[in-house]
Design a protein around this motif. Structure first.
Motif, short mmCIF file in Angstrom:
data_model
loop_
_atom_site.label_atom_id
_atom_site.label_comp_id
_atom_site.label_asym_id
_atom_site.label_seq_id
_atom_site.Cartn_x
_atom_site.Cartn_y
_atom_site.Cartn_z
N PRO A 14 -0.70 4.39 9.51
CA PRO A 14 -0.62 5.57 8.63
C PRO A 14 -1.52 5.49 7.40
O PRO A 14 -1.82 4.41 6.90
CB PRO A 14 0.86 5.59 8.23
CG PRO A 14 1.34 4.19 8.43
CD PRO A 14 0.55 3.63 9.57
N PHE A 15 -1.94 6.66 6.93
CA PHE A 15 -2.55 6.81 5.62
C PHE A 15 -1.40 7.13 4.67
O PHE A 15 -0.87 8.24 4.68
CB PHE A 15 -3.56 7.97 5.60
CG PHE A 15 -4.84 7.69 6.32
CD1 PHE A 15 -5.16 6.42 6.77
CD2 PHE A 15 -5.75 8.72 6.56
CE1 PHE A 15 -6.36 6.17 7.43
CE2 PHE A 15 -6.95 8.48 7.22
CZ PHE A 15 -7.24 7.20 7.66
N TYR A 16 -0.98 6.16 3.88
CA TYR A 16 0.27 6.31 3.13
C TYR A 16 0.24 7.47 2.14
O TYR A 16 1.28 8.05 1.84
CB TYR A 16 0.60 5.00 2.41
CG TYR A 16 0.85 3.87 3.37
CD1 TYR A 16 1.86 3.94 4.32
CD2 TYR A 16 0.06 2.71 3.34
CE1 TYR A 16 2.09 2.91 5.21
CE2 TYR A 16 0.28 1.67 4.22
CZ TYR A 16 1.29 1.77 5.15
OH TYR A 16 1.52 0.75 6.04
N GLY A 17 -0.91 7.79 1.61
CA GLY A 17 -0.97 8.88 0.64
C GLY A 17 -1.37 10.21 1.21
O GLY A 17 -1.59 11.17 0.44
N LYS A 18 -1.48 10.31 2.54
CA LYS A 18 -1.97 11.55 3.14
C LYS A 18 -1.10 12.08 4.29
O LYS A 18 -1.05 13.29 4.52
CB LYS A 18 -3.39 11.35 3.69
CG LYS A 18 -4.43 11.08 2.61
CD LYS A 18 -5.83 10.98 3.21
CE LYS A 18 -6.88 10.73 2.14
NZ LYS A 18 -7.00 11.83 1.18
N ALA A 39 0.82 -1.22 0.00
CA ALA A 39 0.00 0.00 0.00
C ALA A 39 0.86 1.27 0.00
O ALA A 39 0.35 2.36 -0.30
CB ALA A 39 -0.94 0.01 1.21
N TYR A 40 2.15 1.14 0.32
CA TYR A 40 3.04 2.30 0.28
C TYR A 40 3.12 2.89 -1.13
O TYR A 40 3.33 4.09 -1.30
CB TYR A 40 4.44 1.92 0.74
CG TYR A 40 4.68 2.05 2.23
CD1 TYR A 40 4.80 3.30 2.83
CD2 TYR A 40 4.79 0.92 3.04
CE1 TYR A 40 5.04 3.43 4.19
CE2 TYR A 40 5.03 1.03 4.40
CZ TYR A 40 5.15 2.29 4.97
OH TYR A 40 5.37 2.40 6.32
N ALA A 41 3.03 2.05 -2.14
CA ALA A 41 3.08 2.52 -3.52
C ALA A 41 1.70 3.03 -3.90
O ALA A 41 0.76 2.27 -4.11
CB ALA A 41 3.51 1.39 -4.46
N CYS A 42 1.57 4.34 -3.98
CA CYS A 42 0.24 4.92 -4.19
C CYS A 42 0.39 6.33 -4.76
O CYS A 42 1.49 6.89 -4.83
CB CYS A 42 -0.55 4.96 -2.88
SG CYS A 42 0.22 5.98 -1.59
#
Length: 441
Positions: free
Chosen positions: A273-277, A110-113
């Protein structure tokens, strides 16, 4: 009669102690009010504010509680019909998988976003009210604040001491009884302003948005920051604007406030964490700080020794590396210098990092200066393996300016209640040594 009976129930020693403590507290409060009067009579005497701060009085005596509705900053500007000098939609950037050298560790896919950068704008707000130590401002009885999102307002901890409590619709703040007026200024106070990472990565890039403004408009900044922070500001203050340092416990009424928007996002998050925020950095903003500062520093010559640096966090009181001495011994034996950034001037920090070929350190504000490292420098970040840790905090920052950063994860121990990602941790020194040997370091 009642007083006499009360005294008979107390020992003389108890009564003396009781009276002494209350006398001391009353004396503190009276002294505080007297110093506030002195500050109002002569606000330029910085020693008056230092004397007030040294009393460490319960600040409730100098504030009143005020509850107001709040909006995001851009939404609030539009509702208030504030002048917006320019506005650009935030770009969408790609976040990549962080690199971890621990054998067998699988990075969450999910880190790749995708992540959206904040909108870029410069707003002009009339009759704004501002405070030290927070992005929060007030205009027309409305709070404008981007650190809290109405959709998940209780996700991120509120660390500004000005904020008493938060609901989905309102924010209660501690309203200072003391106030002063300023004709105009560019807003640079910041939540977490005393943290070097937040100051360098979130706050200073905002200066890139004000170059077209009248050079006579001063910069408004928190007035109690470490000397290194003001040195960094001076290097970026290319227009030689006047710098007005704001005092604690004061409401500033600014007739015309220029607000440069936040260009990057770094939210404290103590949940998964919210990876993209939660940690999203603008490449242009970080490059602005990097390039402007490095222009003031002599470039290392080809004969300059490339340094191997270990950035220590020994002086911190949390997120400690338990086996730091073992790590230090291994690194010193391989030619590393042990660096305590907090003891160095800003110029000295930039000079050191700009000469590095390899930087090893723990996750923390002291590592923020790796943005000044050469593009071929390698960075090895030690961090706990707590599931709430967000590897984008430093990984995405390095990616934003094309630096190579890898993580070595250590086992978290001494777990802090509710703050597992701030726990102390232990790094297997054999992993570190193998990495250095394999890379011929």
């Amino acid at each position: 009669m009642k007083i006499a009976k009360l005294y008979k129930k107390l020992t003389l020693a108890n009564f003396i102690n009781w009276f002494a403590m209350r006398f001391y507290r009353v004396a503190q409060i009276v002294t505080g009010y007297m110093i506030i009067i002195a500050i109002n009579l002569n606000p330029r005497r910085e020693i008056f504010q230092k004397n007030l701060d040294s009393l460490k009085i319960n600040r409730v005596f100098f504030f009143r509680k005020v509850t107001l509705p709040y909006l995001s900053f851009l939404e609030g500007c539009k509702n208030l019909k504030a002048q917006i000098i320019f506005h650009k939609e935030g770009e969408v950037i790609e976040l990549t998988l962080p690199k971890v050298i621990n054998k067998g560790f699988k990075v969450n896919e999910a880190y790749a976003c995708e992540a959206k950068l904040p909108d870029i704008y410069l707003a002009v707000i009339s009759d704004a009210q501002i405070f030290v130590g927070t992005d929060l401002i007030i205009a027309d009885k409305t709070i404008l604040y981007d650190q809290i999102n109405k959709d998940f307002f209780n996700r991120y901890p509120v660390k500004s001491p000005l904020i008493a409590n938060v609901s989905k619709d309102n924010i209660s703040i501690k309203w200072p009884l003391k106030s002063t007026k300023i004709k105009q200024g560019i807003h640079l106070p910041k939540d977490h302003a005393k943290n070097y990472f937040h100051w360098m990565i979130e706050n200073l890039p905002r200066l890139s948005l004000v170059s077209e403004l009248d050079k006579n408009i001063p910069l408004l900044v928190d007035g109690d920051l470490p000397a290194q922070f003001y040195d960094a500001l001076a290097m970026l203050n290319q227009d030689n604007r006047e710098i007005i340092k704001l005092s604690n416990n004061t409401l500033y009424k600014v007739q015309k406030l220029y607000y440069p928007s936040q260009l990057s996002i770094f939210h404290d998050s103590y949940d998964n964490p919210f990876y993209g925020k939660d940690a999203v950095y603008s490449p242009k903003a970080i490059s602005y700080v990097r390039d402007a500062i490095l222009k003031k520093i002599a470039s290392p010559s080809s004969s300059t020794r490339r340094r191997k640096l270990y950035i220590s966090r020994k002086n911190s009181d949390y997120r400690q590396l338990i086996n730091s001495e073992e790590i230090e011994d291994a690194l010193v034996a391989r030619g590393f210098e042990i660096i305590f950034p907090e003891h160095l001037s800003f110029f000295a920090q930039v000079q050191l990092f700009s000469e590095a070929e390899l930087i090893v350190g723990q996750s923390g504000a002291g590592m923020a200066s790796f943005i000044f490292a050469p593009k071929d420098c390698e960075i090895l970040m030690m961090m706990s393996d707590a599931s709430q840790s967000n590897l984008h905090i430093f990984g995405a920052l390095a990616d934003s300016i094309g630096l190579s950063l890898k993580y070595i994860l250590g086992k978290h121990i001494n777990i802090k209640k509710s703050y597992i990602n701030h726990s102390d941790f232990y790094v297997d020194v054999s992993i570190l040594i193998k990495y250095l040997e394999d890379s011929n370091r």
